[in-house]
Design a protein around this motif. Structure first.
Motif, PDB file in Angstrom:
ATOM      1  N   SER A  59       0.836  -1.201   0.000  1.00 14.57           N
ATOM      2  CA  SER A  59       0.000   0.000   0.000  1.00 14.57           C
ATOM      3  C   SER A  59       0.871   1.252   0.000  1.00 14.57           C
ATOM      4  N   TRP A  60       0.514   2.190  -0.869  1.00 11.72           N
ATOM      5  CA  TRP A  60       1.255   3.448  -0.960  1.00 11.72           C
ATOM      6  C   TRP A  60       0.620   4.517  -0.075  1.00 11.72           C
ATOM      7  N   VAL A  61      -0.685   4.457   0.075  1.00 11.31           N
ATOM      8  CA  VAL A  61      -1.377   5.443   0.911  1.00 11.31           C
ATOM      9  C   VAL A  61      -1.187   5.090   2.387  1.00 11.31           C
ATOM     10  N   LYS A  62      -1.313   6.128   3.229  1.00 12.93           N
ATOM     11  CA  LYS A  62      -1.103   5.936   4.663  1.00 12.93           C
ATOM     12  C   LYS A  62      -2.236   6.617   5.425  1.00 12.93           C
ATOM     13  N   LYS A 114      -0.899  10.422   5.766  1.00  9.50           N
ATOM     14  CA  LYS A 114      -1.306  11.180   6.952  1.00  9.50           C
ATOM     15  C   LYS A 114      -0.302  12.259   7.359  1.00  9.50           C
ATOM     16  N   ASP A 115       0.954  12.106   6.960  1.00  3.38           N
ATOM     17  CA  ASP A 115       1.946  13.115   7.325  1.00  3.38           C
ATOM     18  C   ASP A 115       1.926  14.332   6.402  1.00  3.38           C
ATOM     19  N   ASN A 116       1.240  14.211   5.280  1.00  5.90           N
ATOM     20  CA  ASN A 116       1.116  15.328   4.324  1.00  5.90           C
ATOM     21  C   ASN A 116      -0.323  15.412   3.831  1.00  5.90           C
ATOM     22  N   ASN A 117      -1.189  15.839   4.736  1.00  8.10           N
ATOM     23  CA  ASN A 117      -2.611  15.909   4.409  1.00  8.10           C
ATOM     24  C   ASN A 117      -2.862  16.907   3.284  1.00  8.10           C
ATOM     25  N   GLY A 118      -3.925  16.634   2.517  1.00  2.00           N
ATOM     26  CA  GLY A 118      -4.226  17.441   1.342  1.00  2.00           C
ATOM     27  C   GLY A 118      -5.223  18.550   1.577  1.00  2.00           C
TER      28      GLY A 118
END
Length: 357
Positions: free
Chosen positions: A65-68, A129-133
């Protein structure tokens, strides 16, 4: 201005588990960070495919998985600086800014050699989660974010096209178009239209656009296409062969994300042609690789993100030399995210759907 401790946000907790949260923690501004008040955020096809659980995002037999999660989606956003860390220089509270989707680490060999868009850790806004959009009222830009100022008099409708058009520019740059080339762009959605209006500036011998929707083909002509074809009604491979004395197009840009467009492109491109793949696919795509090697000896290139493209795109959207009219049709409030995502599929005829705050 004082920033509230909580904000409205759309949060992805898992595959297909997206929720509107009325009181989500507002990002904390560290000493090297910038926090913006979001003006608006576009919905990308990648956002839709991620929500639908595509393996490219959530992992499959070939990749983890790439997403976190939990994360806040959205990478086509901009806003006004409301808070800055003590170490930040070159910006002021009140500046209007946007940023590349990639958040480069600055330490890997790609970053150190100027190829930051292929950063090995590959942190991006809107998927981790560390770079929310930008589908939230506030967003934090960390120290390594690639930030760009946006003119304050540029309408939000146009400014929200900066990120997708920057990706379009990079794709067209990869194609290395000359004024002798017959160019086919497959797909006339928002990103395809960004490619068309920019490719027109390259003055190709012929700029041909394919799409299954006539309304998109009409917009493609308005944006600079010389010829348009609908593959649902016409034998587009035969049409291209007839236009090129049986040789095929010089350059084929795939911007639909549909497997049939890849196969179609390999059929209509000439020997020694250049095939540029832009799309994110919802599932694995299979082609006859013998065409690429033994059959035609093609140059096959990928196009990812938008390195060094923002300044040009911001300048030319502002000047009007990159066409934008009619791309953004509907805007929604974050609370209406389910309806917004439905319209973003294009099933109702929209090109680009956005959230505004």
């Amino acid at each position: 201005m004082s920033i509230p401790k909580t904000m409205k946000a759309l949060v992805a907790y898992g595959k297909g588990d997206y929720r509107f949260v009325k009181e989500y923690p507002t990002p904390v501004c560290g000493p090297d960070d910038i926090v913006i008040k979001t003006e608006g955020c576009g919905i990308c096809a990648g956002d839709l495919k991620c929500m639908d659980g595509a393996g490219r995002f959530w992992g499959n037999n070939n990749q983890e998985s790439w997403v976190k999660p939990p994360f806040i989606p959205g990478h086509e956003f901009l806003g006004i600086i409301v808070e800055m860390g003590k170490n930040v220089k070159g910006y002021e509270v009140g500046d209007r800014v946007t940023a590349d989707q990639i958040v480069p680490c600055g330490e890997c060999k790609f970053c150190k050699t100027g190829r930051y868009w292929m950063c090995q850790p590959h942190a991006t806004f809107g998927f981790q989660k560390d770079n929310n959009g930008g589908m939230a009222e506030y967003v934090r830009y960390p120290k390594t974010a690639v930030i760009h100022k946006v003119p304050k008099d540029l309408s939000l409708e146009k400014a929200l096209l900066i990120e997708p058009y920057a990706c379009s520019k990079h794709c067209v740059d990869r194609a290395q178009i000359t004024n002798e080339d017959v160019v086919v762009i497959s797909g006339a959605g928002t990103l395809g239209l960004g490619m068309i209006t920019y490719a027109r500036m390259k003055n190709p011998a012929k700029l041909i656009v394919l799409d299954m929707m006539d309304s998109r083909l009409e917009k493609a002509k308005e944006f600079g296409a010389d010829i348009v074809f609908n593959p649902g009604r016409e034998d587009v491979v035969k049409n291209i062969m007839d236009l090129t004395d049986g040789y095929g197009c010089d350059i084929y840009i795939e911007a639909t994300g549909h497997p049939s467009s890849v196969i179609q492109g390999l059929e209509m491109i000439r020997k020694l042609g250049r095939f540029v793949e832009f799309s994110v696919f919802g599932s694995e795509t299979t082609v006859d690789w013998s065409i690429i090697g033994d059959g035609k000896e093609l140059d096959v290139l990928g196009a990812h993100l938008s390195p060094y493209c923002y300044p040009f795109v911001i300048e030319h959207i502002t000047k009007g030399t990159l066409k934008t009219d009619g791309i953004i049709g509907r805007s929604f409030k974050l609370e209406e995210w389910e309806k917004a995502f439905e319209y973003a599929t294009g099933k109702h005829g929209d090109f680009k759907v956005v959230f505004t705050f």
